[in-house]
Design a protein around this motif. Structure first.
Motif, mmCIF file in Angstrom:
data_model
loop_
_atom_site.group_PDB
_atom_site.id
_atom_site.type_symbol
_atom_site.label_atom_id
_atom_site.label_comp_id
_atom_site.label_asym_id
_atom_site.label_seq_id
_atom_site.Cartn_x
_atom_site.Cartn_y
_atom_site.Cartn_z
ATOM 1 N N UNK A 53 -31.282 1.669 -21.422
ATOM 2 C CA UNK A 53 -31.646 2.874 -21.984
ATOM 3 C C UNK A 53 -31.917 3.766 -20.635
ATOM 4 N N UNK A 54 -32.949 3.043 -19.953
ATOM 5 C CA UNK A 54 -33.198 4.024 -18.625
ATOM 6 C C UNK A 54 -31.928 4.317 -17.725
ATOM 7 N N UNK A 55 -30.903 3.177 -17.877
ATOM 8 C CA UNK A 55 -29.778 3.649 -16.949
ATOM 9 C C UNK A 55 -29.096 4.731 -17.527
ATOM 10 N N UNK A 56 -28.920 4.627 -19.121
ATOM 11 C CA UNK A 56 -28.218 5.836 -19.884
ATOM 12 C C UNK A 56 -28.897 7.051 -19.493
ATOM 13 N N UNK A 57 -30.297 7.068 -19.580
ATOM 14 C CA UNK A 57 -31.095 8.355 -19.515
ATOM 15 C C UNK A 57 -30.767 8.985 -17.838
ATOM 16 N N UNK A 58 -30.629 7.985 -16.940
ATOM 17 C CA UNK A 58 -30.552 8.466 -15.614
ATOM 18 C C UNK A 58 -29.373 9.074 -15.445
ATOM 19 N N UNK A 59 -28.123 8.337 -16.134
ATOM 20 C CA UNK A 59 -26.818 8.883 -15.978
ATOM 21 C C UNK A 59 -26.600 10.240 -16.554
ATOM 22 N N UNK A 60 -27.155 10.461 -17.942
ATOM 23 C CA UNK A 60 -27.013 11.783 -18.488
ATOM 24 C C UNK A 60 -27.654 12.820 -17.607
ATOM 25 N N UNK A 61 -28.958 12.480 -17.023
ATOM 26 C CA UNK A 61 -29.395 13.502 -16.137
ATOM 27 C C UNK A 61 -28.691 13.811 -14.984
ATOM 28 N N UNK A 62 -28.121 12.879 -14.286
ATOM 29 C CA UNK A 62 -27.445 13.060 -12.865
ATOM 30 C C UNK A 62 -26.264 13.928 -13.119
ATOM 31 N N UNK A 63 -25.376 13.268 -14.427
ATOM 32 C CA UNK A 63 -24.350 14.091 -14.532
ATOM 33 C C UNK A 63 -24.486 15.664 -14.446
ATOM 34 N N UNK A 64 -25.424 15.664 -15.720
ATOM 35 C CA UNK A 64 -25.889 17.108 -15.695
ATOM 36 C C UNK A 64 -26.265 17.897 -14.214
ATOM 37 N N UNK A 65 -27.106 17.162 -13.611
ATOM 38 C CA UNK A 65 -27.746 17.861 -12.504
ATOM 39 C C UNK A 65 -26.601 18.063 -11.396
ATOM 40 N N UNK A 66 -25.794 17.320 -11.460
ATOM 41 C CA UNK A 66 -24.676 17.335 -10.393
ATOM 42 C C UNK A 66 -23.618 18.444 -10.663
ATOM 43 N N UNK A 67 -23.366 18.743 -11.937
ATOM 44 C CA UNK A 67 -22.043 19.597 -12.165
ATOM 45 C C UNK A 67 -22.718 20.977 -12.844
ATOM 46 N N UNK A 68 -24.179 20.974 -12.902
ATOM 47 C CA UNK A 68 -24.908 22.138 -13.458
ATOM 48 C C UNK A 68 -25.071 23.134 -12.271
ATOM 49 N N UNK A 69 -24.148 23.634 -11.461
ATOM 50 C CA UNK A 69 -24.186 24.496 -10.286
ATOM 51 C C UNK A 69 -23.319 25.750 -10.415
ATOM 52 N N UNK A 70 -23.792 26.926 -10.366
ATOM 53 C CA UNK A 70 -23.099 28.103 -10.347
ATOM 54 C C UNK A 70 -22.142 28.117 -9.139
ATOM 55 N N UNK A 71 -22.877 27.787 -7.760
ATOM 56 C CA UNK A 71 -21.963 27.416 -6.670
ATOM 57 C C UNK A 71 -20.543 26.543 -6.613
ATOM 58 N N UNK A 72 -20.843 25.357 -7.629
ATOM 59 C CA UNK A 72 -19.578 24.718 -7.814
ATOM 60 C C UNK A 72 -18.497 25.390 -8.669
#
Length: 443
Positions: A53-72
């Motif tokens: 569960x913790x891994x899933x939460x971390x995965x969801x958060x990290x994917x969103x943070x990694x790709x949620x960038x206007x510069x990207x």
């Protein structure tokens, strides 16, 4: 289970390469490595459901943070621009525009790879697109005119990597997003090193031409004044597109993302102007841009998750402390990191190298006192080396598909330019002002 972060880091590296060598997609390999790290860590053992569960939460958060960038958002725009230019007649125009001026330089048309790649790199941002586009035009042309095949292939392999260094650069965009360094500053910082690298290649060609005149035909072609004037007309639209992209960024009129959108419009306008634009060309460019963007985004998402795991488990801090305890001088640290990147370049592509190593390497480099802006250019140079490092140097395979030569022959032809790139790495390391001079005066 494993409690020591250093031992865990070694295990994760082994696990990661196991997945990579088993032909798993790179994005999947990075994600699976992060999941294994969470499961192996001693504190996460009881209970397993809680760990997942913790891994899933971390995965969801990290994917969103990694790709949620206007510069990207600049990434797909620059890729689309390069695809449009690749499928138009612009590369041919660059060659025809350069020919009358290069006959006056020792080595003559052997410089066309360096000059054409430098110009095309300034509007494409992709090393692969630069190598393929210029190579399809120049290699056969140089062969038919009696120029050294080895020197033509070597100069193309070296110069093709300028697509990563001369802005706009896809690698710089990715590095800027992951390191929180200004992409505009990175673009400006890459100008002088890019021109330096191109100049070093050109000087080498001049020296080889003087030492061994047989590398070029004995008969020197002549061009009339009218042909010189016409060649300028071929090059002016290219310089206008370069000015539109870089000028809008450096002048403060547009962000890199907005400049990328302007670049797409400019590329379409040029293709229409040169009568090489059609709906089928645009559709093919659009589909390839989508495929490439999704591939890169998948890798970034996987690397973002792995970096979160590395930070969560304390691996980055443990490695930083371990290296600090070794007492390495800053330059010795950079040497070790540089050797690591050369080794990684034998098995991984450039983008994968950046996103996989940055979460661990950047904190160590900053702790040693190096400017993250400078390190970004250093890293781009190391990625350039990976493009011409066997056995998976992507530029090598691009050139093989164009020339039909064996990999061994291409490697032999490319080796001098590999060493010249290392020379520039040393110059940039010992004289960091080459990187920082322009950004310090424009910001």
């Amino acid at each position: 289970m494993i409690a020591d972060p250093l031992i865990l880091s070694v295990v994760l590296i082994v696990v990661m390469f196991f997945f990579l060598l088993s032909s798993v997609w790179i994005g999947v390999a990075l994600t699976l490595t992060g999941i294994v790290g969470m499961l192996l860590y001693e504190h996460n053992l009881p209970p397993v459901i809680s760990v997942m569960q913790k891994t899933g939460d971390l995965l969801a958060t990290s994917v969103y943070d990694s790709l949620n960038s206007w510069s990207l958002a600049a990434l797909p725009m620059f890729i689309l621009m390069g695809e449009i230019l690749y499928r138009s007649s612009i590369s041919t125009r660059i060659l025809e525009g350069l020919r009358p001026w290069l006959v006056h330089v020792p080595g003559r048309l052997l410089h066309v790879n360096v000059a054409a790649c430098s110009l095309f790199a300034a509007v494409s941002g992709s090393s692969a697109a630069t190598t393929a586009t210029v190579g399809k035009i120049t290699l056969e042309e140089l062969k038919e005119r009696g120029y050294s095949k080895s020197l033509a292939i070597g100069s193309l392999a070296g110069s093709g990597t300028l697509g990563f260094l001369i802005p706009p650069s896809l690698i710089m965009i990715i590095y800027g997003v992951l390191s929180n360094v200004s992409i505009g500053k990175l673009f400006i910082a890459g100008i002088l090193p890019g021109l330096l690298l191109a100049s070093v290649y050109a000087v080498y060609i001049v020296i080889m031409s003087v030492v061994n005149p047989s590398v070029m035909p004995s008969v020197k072609p002549r061009f009339t004044f009218a042909q010189h004037v016409h060649s300028i007309k071929e090059l002016v639209p290219i310089f206008m597109l370069i000015g539109l992209i870089l000028g809008s960024i450096y002048g403060g009129f547009a962000t890199p993302t907005e400049a990328a959108a302007l670049g797409v419009v400019g590329a379409i306008a040029l293709a229409v102007y040169f009568k090489s634009f059609s709906l089928s060309v645009f559709k093919e460019a659009l589909l390839n841009a989508i495929k490439t963007t999704m591939m890169i985004s998948f890798i970034i998402a996987g690397a973002g998750f792995l970096s979160q795991v590395v930070g969560f488990l304390g691996i980055a801090r443990a490695i930083s402390e371990f290296i600090a305890e070794l007492g390495l001088s800053p330059y010795m640290l950079i040497l070790v990191i540089g050797l690591m990147y050369i080794v990684l370049g034998t098995i991984l592509d450039g983008i994968s190298i950046v996103v996989m190593t940055l979460p661990i390497v950047l904190p160590i480099v900053m702790m040693a006192g190096f400017d993250p802006l400078w390190f970004g250019i250093f890293l781009v140079l190391m990625v350039e080396l990976s493009q011409i490092t066997p056995p998976v140097g992507f530029s090598l395979f691009v050139i093989q598909s164009i020339s039909g030569e064996s990999i061994s022959y291409i490697l032999k032809a490319t080796f001098p330019f590999f060493m010249l790139t290392i020379l520039v790495v040393f110059l940039v390391t010992f004289f960091p002002e080459i990187v920082t001079y322009l950004p310090d005066r424009m910001f």
